[in-house]
Design a protein around this motif. Structure first.
Motif: not given
Length: 398
Positions: A293-305
Motif C-alpha cells: 500500500l502506498p501509504d504504508h510507512p515502510g512501502h519505500a523500503a519494501a519496494a527497494k529490497q
C-alpha cells in the motif's frame, strides 16, 4: 563474490531450492534425500570417519537442509536448529559472550518485534546481564542521534510481526557497522525468495523454519545463515555444545517444504493482494497494514529490497456504537470458516489470530505492546475467491 553467490549466478532460486545439497543418494540413486536416523557413525580408525561421528554434531539429512537454505540466502554457511527461538538463543549466546564470560553489551531491538524474540531478550537474557533497548528503526536520524555507546547488536525483522513495518536493511546496516555492531535480520516473513538480507549488508539471518520454509504446519524448526567464517565457526560450536538441533525427520520435512517455497510464495502474495483489496474498502476496518500500500510507512523500503510484498496482512477494527475495536477484532477472528483461528503462520492453510491475546500477549504493558483492535492474517494458498468471501462474511456479521 563468494562461491555461494557464484552458484546463484549459474542456477536460479527455484533450481537451487530443489537441488542444492540434494544430489541423488550415491548408494541407491534415490532422488529424495534419505532420512538418516542413525545417532552414531562407524569409524575406520580412531578419529577417521566419513564426516559424521554423532548426530548432535552433524547428520547427513541436516547437512542437506543447511546447504540448501544457505544457498537460498546467498550465505556461505547455514545452521539448522530445533526451533526459531533456539536459533535466536544461540545467536544471542555467541554475540553477547564473545570472551566466554558473562553477557555484555546491548541489543537494539525493533520496537514492534515478534513477541517471542522480545520475551527471550527481555526475560531470559536481560536478567543475565545483557542490556537491551526498543528502537524505531524507520527513523534513521533518531537512530543515529540516540545510539547507545554500548550497543553490540542491532536486531530487526522486516516485515515485522505483526505490524509489517519494513526497515531499510542496507541503511541501518551501514549505521550499525559504522558503530561496530553486528546486524541480525529475522527474515521469516519475507523468506529468501523475496529478500536476501546478507546481500543488503546484514551479518546474520535467522528464520523460524516452522513458518514459510516448512510451509505445511507439521514441523518446528529454526535456521541461521551467515557468510563470515569465524562467526559461523563460533555458532556451530555453540550449536553442538548446547545441542538444540533438529531431528533428521524434521530436517526432511523442512527440506521437502523448501522445494515448493517459490511457487507457494507466489500464491501467498497474490492471495494477500486480493484480501487487501477487500479490507481497504470495508467500512468495519479502520486501518490496513500491508507493505504494498502506498501509504504504508515502510512501502519505500519494501519496494527497494523485496521482490514482492508477502503473504501476511494485518488490520485494525473500527469501534462501533455496539462494539469496541478489541471486541470487533475478537469477533472477526472467531467468525471465519476457511481461515482457521490459530497461532503460527506461513503455511498452505490460511490462519487468523488476535495478536494482543495470542502471539504477542507477552508484550502487554511493554513498549512492544500491540493494539487490542489488531487482527493478523496469514494468507494461505486456497482459492482467493473463497478467502475473500469468508473474511467478508465475518466482517459483515459484526
Amino acid at each position: 563474490m563468494g562461491d555461494v553467490e557464484n552458484d546463484a549466478l549459474r542456477h536460479g532460486f527455484e533450481t537451487r531450492a530443489i537441488h542444492a545439497g540434494q544430489d541423488p543418494d550415491p548408494s541407491s540413486g534415490a532422488v529424495v534425500t534419505p532420512i538418516s536416523l542413525s545417532t552414531t557413525f562407524a569409524q575406520s580408525d580412531v578419529g577417521v570417519h566419513q564426516g559424521y561421528e554423532y548426530s548432535r554434531s552433524g547428520n547427513p539429512t541436516r547437512t542437506a537442509l543447511e546447504t540448501c537454505v544457505a544457498s537460498l540466502e546467498l550465505a556461505d554457511h547455514g545452521l539448522a536448529f530445533a526451533s526459531g527461538l533456539a536459533a535466536e538463543d544461540t545467536v544471542l549466546s555467541v554475540l553477547s559472550s564473545r570472551d566466554g564470560g558473562a553477557p555484555s553489551g546491548r541489543v537494539l531491538l525493533a520496537n514492534d518485534a515478534y513477541g517471542g524474540t522480545f520475551r527471550l531478550i527481555s526475560k531470559v537474557w536481560a536478567p543475565r546481564g545483557l542490556a537491551w533497548s526498543p528502537v524505531d528503526l524507520t527513523d534513521l536520524d533518531a537512530l543515529v542521534a540516540g545510539w547507545p555507546d554500548d550497543t553490540t547488536v542491532l536486531w530487526l525483522e522486516t516485515p515485522t510481526n505483526p505490524l509489517l513495518t519494513c526497515v531499510d536493511i542496507e541503511a541501518v546496516s551501514a549505521i550499525a557497522h559504522e558503530r561496530g555492531a553486528t546486524v541480525v535480520v529475522d527474515n521469516t516473513f519475507a523468506t529468501p525468495y523475496l529478500q536476501q538480507p546478507l546481500r543488503l549488508g546484514a551479518d546474520i539471518v535467522v528464520h523460524s523454519a516452522t513458518k514459510y520454509l516448512g510451509g505445511h504446519s507439521d514441523v518446528v524448526g529454526g535456521f541461521v545463515a551467515v557468510s563470515d567464517g569465524t562467526l559461523a565457526e563460533r555458532l556451530r560450536f555453540t550449536q553442538n555444545a548446547a545441542g538444540a538441533v533438529p531431528a533428521p525427520f524434521d530436517c526432511y520435512l523442512v527440506l521437502r517444504g523448501v522445494k515448493t517455497l517459490a511457487v507457494r510464495m507466489d500464491r501467498h502474495c497474490s492471495n494477500a493482494r486480493a484480501i487487501v483489496d477487500l479490507l481497504v474498502r470495508h467500512p468495519a476496518v479502520e486501518r490496513v497494514f500491508y507493505p504494498q500500500l502506498p501509504d504504508h510507512p515502510g512501502h519505500a523500503a519494501a519496494a527497494k529490497q523485496m521482490a514482492d510484498y508477502g503473504g501476511m496482512v494485518s488490520f485494525t477494527m473500527a469501534a462501533t456504537d455496539r462494539l469496541s475495536g478489541e471486541d470487533a477484532a475478537r469477533r472477526v477472528a472467531a467468525g471465519t470458516e476457511v481461515f482457521t483461528l490459530a497461532e503460527s503462520l506461513g503455511a498452505v492453510e490460511s490462519l487468523i489470530e488476535h495478536p494482543a491475546a495470542m502471539t504477542h500477549a507477552s508484550a502487554a504493558g511493554s513498549a512492544l505492546e500491540v493494539p487490542a483492535s489488531l487482527v493478523r492474517l496469514s494468507v494461505g494458498i486456497e482459492s482467493s475467491a473463497d478467502l475473500v468471501a469468508d473474511l467478508e462474511q465475518a466482517l459483515d456479521d459484526l
